[in-house]
Design a protein around this motif. Structure first.
Motif, mmCIF file in Angstrom:
data_model
loop_
_atom_site.group_PDB
_atom_site.id
_atom_site.type_symbol
_atom_site.label_atom_id
_atom_site.label_comp_id
_atom_site.label_asym_id
_atom_site.label_seq_id
_atom_site.Cartn_x
_atom_site.Cartn_y
_atom_site.Cartn_z
ATOM 1 N N VAL A 280 0.836 -1.205 0.000
ATOM 2 C CA VAL A 280 0.000 0.000 0.000
ATOM 3 C C VAL A 280 0.867 1.250 0.000
ATOM 4 O O VAL A 280 0.626 2.202 -0.763
ATOM 5 C CB VAL A 280 -0.941 -0.006 1.225
ATOM 6 N N TYR A 281 1.889 1.275 0.853
ATOM 7 C CA TYR A 281 2.792 2.425 0.931
ATOM 8 C C TYR A 281 3.472 2.680 -0.412
ATOM 9 O O TYR A 281 3.493 3.814 -0.915
ATOM 10 C CB TYR A 281 3.835 2.185 2.022
ATOM 11 N N SER A 282 4.022 1.621 -1.018
ATOM 12 C CA SER A 282 4.736 1.775 -2.284
ATOM 13 C C SER A 282 3.791 2.222 -3.402
ATOM 14 O O SER A 282 4.150 3.068 -4.238
ATOM 15 C CB SER A 282 5.419 0.460 -2.667
ATOM 16 N N ALA A 283 2.585 1.670 -3.414
ATOM 17 C CA ALA A 283 1.618 2.043 -4.454
ATOM 18 C C ALA A 283 1.264 3.517 -4.359
ATOM 19 O O ALA A 283 1.189 4.224 -5.379
ATOM 20 C CB ALA A 283 0.370 1.177 -4.333
ATOM 21 N N LEU A 284 1.059 4.002 -3.150
ATOM 22 C CA LEU A 284 0.716 5.412 -2.972
ATOM 23 C C LEU A 284 1.920 6.312 -3.237
ATOM 24 O O LEU A 284 1.787 7.386 -3.843
ATOM 25 C CB LEU A 284 0.187 5.648 -1.554
ATOM 26 N N LEU A 285 3.089 5.903 -2.770
ATOM 27 C CA LEU A 285 4.287 6.729 -2.930
ATOM 28 C C LEU A 285 4.649 6.915 -4.395
ATOM 29 O O LEU A 285 4.986 8.026 -4.829
ATOM 30 C CB LEU A 285 5.460 6.096 -2.169
ATOM 31 N N TYR A 286 4.571 5.826 -5.176
ATOM 32 C CA TYR A 286 4.999 5.896 -6.568
ATOM 33 C C TYR A 286 3.842 6.088 -7.554
ATOM 34 O O TYR A 286 4.075 6.439 -8.716
ATOM 35 C CB TYR A 286 5.783 4.633 -6.941
ATOM 36 N N GLY A 287 2.610 5.875 -7.105
ATOM 37 C CA GLY A 287 1.496 5.936 -8.033
ATOM 38 C C GLY A 287 0.630 7.172 -7.929
ATOM 39 O O GLY A 287 -0.197 7.437 -8.821
ATOM 40 N N THR A 288 0.797 7.962 -6.863
ATOM 41 C CA THR A 288 -0.050 9.139 -6.673
ATOM 42 C C THR A 288 0.421 10.297 -7.557
ATOM 43 O O THR A 288 1.614 10.639 -7.566
ATOM 44 C CB THR A 288 -0.041 9.585 -5.201
ATOM 45 N N TYR A 289 -0.518 10.905 -8.251
ATOM 46 C CA TYR A 289 -0.191 12.070 -9.088
ATOM 47 C C TYR A 289 -0.170 13.316 -8.204
ATOM 48 O O TYR A 289 -1.096 13.571 -7.443
ATOM 49 C CB TYR A 289 -1.221 12.243 -10.201
#
Length: 483
Positions: free
Chosen positions: A207-216
């Motif tokens: 979840v952390y990695s998805a938000l860190l790298y995927g959030t615009y």
């Protein structure tokens, strides 16, 4: 620590001071001193001294980097990427929180009772976190108190610890039925027995990695609220329009905090202000460059929402070390597990950093940072365990042990500056005419003719050693501050 870790980093072992009993036999089997179990033979009650000493060392480091870090930037927080001495303090506390959870919850057999205790302690941590870091207390230099609720700081050290403690403790309590009991543990079966901990850890990392790298991250604006700044009241726009950036102005950690917390409720003096992009005095604090980018003036929350989610991983690793302490039956087996895992984490984190895959960053609490700091915590604790609990050199570390046994008191009085604020409240003619200022100037700085050396020695002897002795006296009378 003055980057948002100001008043700083503390841990659940402040809340729960676990008493451990050990057999006099070489197995060193652990049994809670408060257990209701009837023992078939007398046992000698004693604490795991190395855990107290490690906790005391971490509190001492917190005081050191808080009060001497401004004059010795190499021990203060890294402005952004990298890892200095101060950047190990928070992960060390969270690691200790995990170990304490594993030890403390084993002696609460009733699941509902355990959940009630975990919830109550979490609420107490949140209360003290808001009180000490929310802006209510302005100790030790500003002799005022109170906070404008429009800009109270919502996050902080104790709030982060509260989140990690709540999540990890609930996983520990709710997964009891899946844990194998009565079986001999080895270096692999212990992972399987506590697989829920690692599953939760994996989900957190995803979840952390998805938000860190995927959030615009879109462009954003802010108004300078620091009344001492020449730009007070001025509006700035920060250009972003990117995804997956880890740089100061355009990362998902700051974006989520601005959206959820509100920019007025974030830390106003982040460590990035000491970066080369902002000041010519880097790594010291100083006036901003004439061409400093606009984000240098912006707030940033080093204990924010997304980074605190990642910080839970440090406590999960600590829980594993507590499980090893409980289930492994001899010193060598414990040390083998701890040292192996410590070096593995340390090497993994350094590889991720130096290959530029995931840089070390305390403000973002990146995965490489979790690995390096947790690996270091594992190795430091292993050294203390060998020196103290195996070789019996406990007397060498008595001041640290005393601090570790009364860590909440030392945190509030020393790290949060409450005691110094009280002493500074008694002055003669001028607010700078106080006992503390006199001691700094004449006993330490004046003698050494150096502010840097004088401040360092003052922190070591007049703060750390002083509170070590105070804690020793309180220990002598059985007085401890528990939440």
């Amino acid at each position: 620590m003055n980057d948002g870790n100001s008043q700083n980093e503390i841990s659940e072992p402040l809340i729960s001071m676990e008493e451990i009993k050990s057999d006099s036999t070489p197995q060193h089997r652990l049994i809670s001193v408060e257990s209701d179990a009837v023992l078939s033979k007398p046992v000698k009650s004693k604490r795991v001294a190395s855990l107290d000493i490690f906790r005391g060392l971490t509190v001492a480091l917190m005081i050191l980097v808080d009060d001497a870090g401004g004059d010795w930037p190499m021990i203060g927080h890294a402005p952004w990427y990298g890892c200095n001495l101060a950047d190990f303090v928070m992960p060390f506390f969270l690691f200790i929180v995990g170990m304490a959870i594993a030890l403390a919850l084993k002696r609460i057999p009733n699941q509902l009772m355990a959940i009630e205790k975990v919830t109550l302690r979490t609420l107490k941590l949140l209360f003290w976190g808001l009180l000490l870091q929310g802006g209510y207390s302005h100790a030790p230099d500003k002799l005022t108190y109170g906070v404008d609720m429009r800009k109270i700081r919502l996050c902080g050290i104790l709030q982060r610890i509260a989140l990690a403690y709540l999540v990890v403790a609930l996983v520990e309590v709710l997964s009891r039925k899946t844990q194998a009991s009565g079986q001999p543990f080895n270096h692999f079966s212990i992972f399987k027995s506590y697989f829920w901990n690692w599953l939760v850890g994996a989900c957190i990392l995803i979840v952390y990695s998805a938000l860190l790298y995927g959030t615009y991250i879109p462009d954003w604006q802010f108004t300078v609220t620091d009344s001492e700044s020449v730009h007070y009241g001025r509006n700035f726009t920060v250009a972003c329009g990117v995804r997956g950036s880890l740089d100061p102005p355009c990362n998902a950690v700051g974006y989520i905090d601005r959206k959820v917390l509100g920019i007025r409720h974030m830390y106003a003096h982040p460590a990035w202000r000491r970066s080369e992009a902002c000041t010519e005095n880097s790594p010291y604090a100083g006036p901003f460059r004439d061409n400093a980018p606009s984000w240098c003036f912006a707030p940033f929350e080093p204990e924010g929402i997304l980074s605190s989610i990642s910080a839970i991983l440090s406590s999960i690793i600590g829980v594993h070390f507590g499980h090893v302490l409980i289930h492994f039956q001899d010193h060598s087996a414990r040390l083998k597990q701890w040292v192996t895992m410590g070096f593995t984490l340390l090497i993994l984190g350094l590889v991720l950093h130096f290959t530029h895959a995931i840089p070390l960053n305390k403000q973002l609490y990146t995965f490489s940072y979790v690995c390096v700091t947790s690996g270091a915590a594992a190795l430091v604790f292993s050294v203390f365990y060998a020196l103290v609990d195996i070789w019996g050199l406990r007397y060498l570390f008595l001041p640290l042990e005393w601090i570790g046994m009364n860590a909440m008191l030392v945190y509030v009085m020393a790290a949060a500056g409450i005691f110094a604020g009280f002493i500074n409240g008694w002055y003669y003619e001028d607010p700078h005419n106080t006992l503390i200022y006199w001691i700094k100037k004449h006993v330490f700085i004046g003698v050494w003719h150096s502010k840097k050396v004088g401040i360092l020695l003052y922190v070591i002897f007049a703060e750390i050693l002083f509170w070590g002795l105070v804690s020793g006296i309180l220990h002598r009378f059985g007085l401890y501050w528990k939440l």
